[in-house]
Structure formats: structure tokens, C-alpha cells
Design a protein around this motif. Structure first.
Motif, PDB file in Angstrom:
ATOM      1  N   ALA A 179      38.557  31.444  39.227  1.00 50.64           N
ATOM      2  CA  ALA A 179      37.417  30.784  39.865  1.00 50.64           C
ATOM      3  C   ALA A 179      37.393  29.295  39.522  1.00 50.64           C
ATOM      4  O   ALA A 179      37.165  28.439  40.393  1.00 50.64           O
ATOM      5  CB  ALA A 179      36.122  31.456  39.427  1.00 50.64           C
ATOM      6  N   LYS A 180      37.648  28.966  38.257  1.00 51.52           N
ATOM      7  CA  LYS A 180      37.650  27.576  37.802  1.00 51.52           C
ATOM      8  C   LYS A 180      38.701  26.754  38.524  1.00 51.52           C
ATOM      9  O   LYS A 180      38.480  25.582  38.856  1.00 51.52           O
ATOM     10  CB  LYS A 180      37.894  27.536  36.291  1.00 51.52           C
ATOM     11  CG  LYS A 180      37.990  26.132  35.716  1.00 51.52           C
ATOM     12  CD  LYS A 180      38.281  26.184  34.221  1.00 51.52           C
ATOM     13  CE  LYS A 180      38.447  24.773  33.647  1.00 51.52           C
ATOM     14  NZ  LYS A 180      38.748  24.808  32.201  1.00 51.52           N
ATOM     15  N   ASN A 181      39.856  27.371  38.797  1.00 56.25           N
ATOM     16  CA  ASN A 181      40.967  26.654  39.424  1.00 56.25           C
ATOM     17  C   ASN A 181      41.059  26.886  40.926  1.00 56.25           C
ATOM     18  O   ASN A 181      42.052  26.503  41.556  1.00 56.25           O
ATOM     19  CB  ASN A 181      42.280  27.057  38.753  1.00 56.25           C
ATOM     20  CG  ASN A 181      42.394  26.512  37.343  1.00 56.25           C
ATOM     21  OD1 ASN A 181      42.569  25.316  37.134  1.00 56.25           O
ATOM     22  ND2 ASN A 181      42.285  27.383  36.356  1.00 56.25           N
ATOM     23  N   ASN A 182      40.036  27.545  41.489  1.00 56.92           N
ATOM     24  CA  ASN A 182      39.962  27.765  42.937  1.00 56.92           C
ATOM     25  C   ASN A 182      41.168  28.540  43.462  1.00 56.92           C
ATOM     26  O   ASN A 182      41.766  28.187  44.475  1.00 56.92           O
ATOM     27  CB  ASN A 182      39.830  26.431  43.678  1.00 56.92           C
ATOM     28  CG  ASN A 182      39.363  26.601  45.113  1.00 56.92           C
ATOM     29  OD1 ASN A 182      38.604  27.534  45.421  1.00 56.92           O
ATOM     30  ND2 ASN A 182      39.799  25.721  45.988  1.00 56.92           N
ATOM     31  N   LYS A 183      41.519  29.620  42.748  1.00 60.10           N
ATOM     32  CA  LYS A 183      42.619  30.494  43.161  1.00 60.10           C
ATOM     33  C   LYS A 183      42.065  31.831  43.636  1.00 60.10           C
ATOM     34  O   LYS A 183      41.015  32.292  43.167  1.00 60.10           O
ATOM     35  CB  LYS A 183      43.577  30.757  41.993  1.00 60.10           C
ATOM     36  CG  LYS A 183      44.058  29.519  41.261  1.00 60.10           C
ATOM     37  CD  LYS A 183      44.832  28.573  42.152  1.00 60.10           C
ATOM     38  CE  LYS A 183      45.335  27.378  41.336  1.00 60.10           C
ATOM     39  NZ  LYS A 183      46.010  26.367  42.208  1.00 60.10           N
ATOM     40  N   LEU A 184      42.780  32.465  44.548  1.00 57.69           N
ATOM     41  CA  LEU A 184      42.459  33.846  44.881  1.00 57.69           C
ATOM     42  C   LEU A 184      42.723  34.716  43.658  1.00 57.69           C
ATOM     43  O   LEU A 184      43.634  34.435  42.878  1.00 57.69           O
ATOM     44  CB  LEU A 184      43.303  34.332  46.053  1.00 57.69           C
ATOM     45  CG  LEU A 184      43.058  33.688  47.421  1.00 57.69           C
ATOM     46  CD1 LEU A 184      44.068  34.212  48.440  1.00 57.69           C
ATOM     47  CD2 LEU A 184      41.638  33.940  47.899  1.00 57.69           C
ATOM     48  N   PHE A 185      41.935  35.789  43.526  1.00 56.83           N
ATOM     49  CA  PHE A 185      42.102  36.685  42.379  1.00 56.83           C
ATOM     50  C   PHE A 185      42.265  38.107  42.886  1.00 56.83           C
ATOM     51  O   PHE A 185      41.392  38.651  43.563  1.00 56.83           O
ATOM     52  CB  PHE A 185      40.892  36.597  41.449  1.00 56.83           C
ATOM     53  CG  PHE A 185      41.060  37.352  40.160  1.00 56.83           C
ATOM     54  CD1 PHE A 185      42.096  37.054  39.291  1.00 56.83           C
ATOM     55  CD2 PHE A 185      40.182  38.373  39.810  1.00 56.83           C
ATOM     56  CE1 PHE A 185      42.256  37.748  38.096  1.00 56.83           C
ATOM     57  CE2 PHE A 185      40.329  39.069  38.623  1.00 56.83           C
ATOM     58  CZ  PHE A 185      41.367  38.756  37.764  1.00 56.83           C
ATOM     59  N   THR A 186      43.419  38.693  42.575  1.00 59.42           N
ATOM     60  CA  THR A 186      43.738  40.062  42.982  1.00 59.42           C
ATOM     61  C   THR A 186      43.791  40.959  41.757  1.00 59.42           C
ATOM     62  O   THR A 186      44.369  40.587  40.741  1.00 59.42           O
ATOM     63  CB  THR A 186      45.103  40.113  43.703  1.00 59.42           C
ATOM     64  OG1 THR A 186      45.033  39.339  44.899  1.00 59.42           O
ATOM     65  CG2 THR A 186      45.479  41.546  44.063  1.00 59.42           C
ATOM     66  N   VAL A 187      43.184  42.132  41.858  1.00 63.90           N
ATOM     67  CA  VAL A 187      43.292  43.141  40.801  1.00 63.90           C
ATOM     68  C   VAL A 187      44.129  44.288  41.336  1.00 63.90           C
ATOM     69  O   VAL A 187      43.792  44.881  42.370  1.00 63.90           O
ATOM     70  CB  VAL A 187      41.909  43.645  40.354  1.00 63.90           C
ATOM     71  CG1 VAL A 187      42.054  44.815  39.377  1.00 63.90           C
ATOM     72  CG2 VAL A 187      41.121  42.516  39.690  1.00 63.90           C
ATOM     73  N   GLU A 188      45.236  44.575  40.654  1.00 58.34           N
ATOM     74  CA  GLU A 188      46.070  45.702  41.036  1.00 58.34           C
ATOM     75  C   GLU A 188      45.989  46.792  39.971  1.00 58.34           C
ATOM     76  O   GLU A 188      45.625  46.536  38.825  1.00 58.34           O
ATOM     77  CB  GLU A 188      47.521  45.268  41.243  1.00 58.34           C
ATOM     78  CG  GLU A 188      48.152  44.553  40.079  1.00 58.34           C
ATOM     79  CD  GLU A 188      49.587  44.138  40.359  1.00 58.34           C
ATOM     80  OE1 GLU A 188      50.299  44.846  41.100  1.00 58.34           O
ATOM     81  OE2 GLU A 188      50.009  43.102  39.819  1.00 58.34           O
ATOM     82  N   GLY A 189      46.291  48.011  40.383  1.00 61.31           N
ATOM     83  CA  GLY A 189      46.161  49.141  39.476  1.00 61.31           C
ATOM     84  C   GLY A 189      44.840  49.865  39.635  1.00 61.31           C
ATOM     85  O   GLY A 189      44.430  50.634  38.757  1.00 61.31           O
ATOM     86  N   VAL A 190      44.164  49.635  40.772  1.00 61.18           N
ATOM     87  CA  VAL A 190      42.888  50.304  41.032  1.00 61.18           C
ATOM     88  C   VAL A 190      43.164  51.780  41.327  1.00 61.18           C
ATOM     89  O   VAL A 190      43.927  52.108  42.234  1.00 61.18           O
ATOM     90  CB  VAL A 190      42.166  49.657  42.226  1.00 61.18           C
ATOM     91  CG1 VAL A 190      40.874  50.401  42.542  1.00 61.18           C
ATOM     92  CG2 VAL A 190      41.884  48.187  41.945  1.00 61.18           C
ATOM     93  N   GLU A 191      42.530  52.661  40.558  1.00 59.21           N
ATOM     94  CA  GLU A 191      42.865  54.083  40.653  1.00 59.21           C
ATOM     95  C   GLU A 191      41.699  54.980  41.052  1.00 59.21           C
ATOM     96  O   GLU A 191      41.916  56.151  41.351  1.00 59.21           O
ATOM     97  CB  GLU A 191      43.424  54.565  39.302  1.00 59.21           C
ATOM     98  CG  GLU A 191      44.729  53.879  38.911  1.00 59.21           C
ATOM     99  CD  GLU A 191      45.243  54.323  37.552  1.00 59.21           C
ATOM    100  OE1 GLU A 191      44.525  55.088  36.875  1.00 59.21           O
ATOM    101  OE2 GLU A 191      46.344  53.897  37.163  1.00 59.21           O
TER     102      GLU A 191
END
Length: 235
Positions: A179-191
């Protein structure tokens, strides 16, 4: 013989497939396996396979990403051939994920930074894969920040048999940095639905994991009898 397997990436609201990560697999006997040495496949072979594979995907998918180990990432030929094919894949956008794998031979920070700059200048979005794992720690991430569009946080690399709540500190750190660096954030491993419910409290742009969709074999144009099943049915 090599082919791509694909796993969908999902938007959060609404929860639907919007992209696809491609995993290279090699056929040994009757099985598709992770290659022992990715360097055996020249960049042009990978690029040609992309051109044969992307057309079988659902037209609802906006982007595809491929993984490059550090040795591949710093190879100028990869940037050159991917730059040539990316416009042929439109309207699908091509992205490159820099893996967290340790290098088989020394790859210094300057080489990584120079390669990232070249991909950026070629108009290819860069994803920092599995941040906080392997070689993709904070120092490398900050070094490449000017050229990165997305951080991926792999839950499975941290929790193993533990619950998602046990890795909140690490998740929060990378979420806040994105968020601070204005990047997209993806979470993988959602089960599970439990994972989804917990992640609602974070600024997550994209989701990926077996709880949403498993990787599936992707035919090439000459092999298909019907369109591939991406995007997947949610579980």
C-alpha cells in the motif's frame, strides 16, 4: 514435450477469475512434472509456447504471467523475445514473475536490477513472487521497487500446517508495504472460506489458491477440441 498448466487469479470484489499464472511442466513418460532444469528450454521455445497457449484461454481473462528464475530473468534474450510476443498476445497482457528461488550460480543485485529495468522499459509488468521467501526478501524488493507492479505473498510458504492467523504479522507487513509503495497485492495459497473471511480485513487486490481453483493442463491450439476450462468454477 513441454506445456503450460494454468491457475486462475481472482479479483476480490467481485470474486471472479481475471488472470492466469502459467506453470511450465515437462512430460516424462505418462506424467507431467516440474522440470529439473529450466535452463534447458531456450527463451524462444517458451515464447512460442505462449503464442500457442494463450488463445485457448477464456477471453474473460485480462492477463497471464510466467515465472522466471533469477538465471532466466537476467538473460537478455528472455526480455527480447517476450518483448516481441507481448503485442501478439493482446488484448491479454503479459506479466513476468521473478521467483524466490536461490540461484544455481551467482546472480548479483546489479544484474537483477538491470534486468528489471529492461523489462520495465519493454512495457512488461513485473511481479515480485513469494515476497519474504527465499531470495525475495525486503532488500531485493526495495531494490526493484521502481520496476515492480505487484507483490505476491504466498501463505503456504509461512503457515505450513498452521492457521492463517499465525502469520498475521508477516501478512500485515507486506500488505502495508504494498500500500505504501502503491503496488498491487496478491495473496496466494488461499484454501478455505476462513482464509477469505480473514483477508477481508486487508487491502488485497488479487487472490489465488486451491480453495478457488487448482492448476489445470492447458492444450495448445493444435491440440484443443474445445476451449480450455479457464476461468474455473469457484469451490
Amino acid at each position: 514435450m513441454i506445456r503450460f498448466w494454468g491457475q486462475s487469479k481472482f479479483s476480490v470484489d467481485p470474486l471472479k477469475p481475471v488472470g492466469c499464472e502459467l506453470f511450465l511442466r515437462e512430460k516424462i513418460g505418462d506424467s507431467w512434472v516440474l522440470p529439473d532444469d529450466f535452463a534447458q528450454f531456450p527463451p524462444q521455445q517458451i515464447a512460442d509456447l505462449l503464442l500457442q497457449t494463450v488463445p485457448v484461454l477464456s477471453k474473460d481473462l485480462k492477463n497471464v504471467s510466467i515465472n522466471l528464475d533469477p538465471e532466466q530473468f537476467i538473460d537478455p534474450e528472455f526480455c527480447a523475445v517476450l518483448s516481441e510476443v507481448k503485442n501478439q498476445l493482446l488484448p491479454v497482457t503479459l506479466e513476468v514473475e521473478l521467483t524466490e528461488h536461490d540461484s544455481k550460480f551467482p546472480v548479483n543485485s546489479s544484474e537483477i536490477q538491470t534486468a528489471a529495468k529492461h523489462f520495465f522499459e519493454a512495457g512488461i509488468d513485473l511481479i515480485m513472487d513469494d515476497v519474504g521467501s527465499g531470495s525475495n526478501q525486503i532488500d531485493r524488493t526495495l531494490l526493484l521497487n521502481p520496476y515492480i507492479s505487484e507483490y505476491k505473498f504466498a501463505i503456504q510458504n509461512f503457515r505450513k500446517t498452521r492457521s492463517l492467523t499465525s502469520i498475521i504479522h508477516s501478512l500485515s507487513f507486506w500488505c502495508e508495504l504494498a500500500a505504501k509503495n502503491n503496488k498491487l497485492f496478491t495473496v496466494e495459497g488461499v484454501e478455505s472460506k476462513t482464509d477469505l473471511q480473514l483477508l477481508i480485513n486487508y487491502r488485497v487486490n488479487l487472490l489465488q489458491g486451491f480453495g478457488l481453483a487448482r492448476p489445470v493442463f492447458l492444450p495448445i491450439q493444435a491440440e484443443r477440441s474445445r476451449r480450455a476450462v479457464l476461468p474455473f468454477t469457484q469451490k
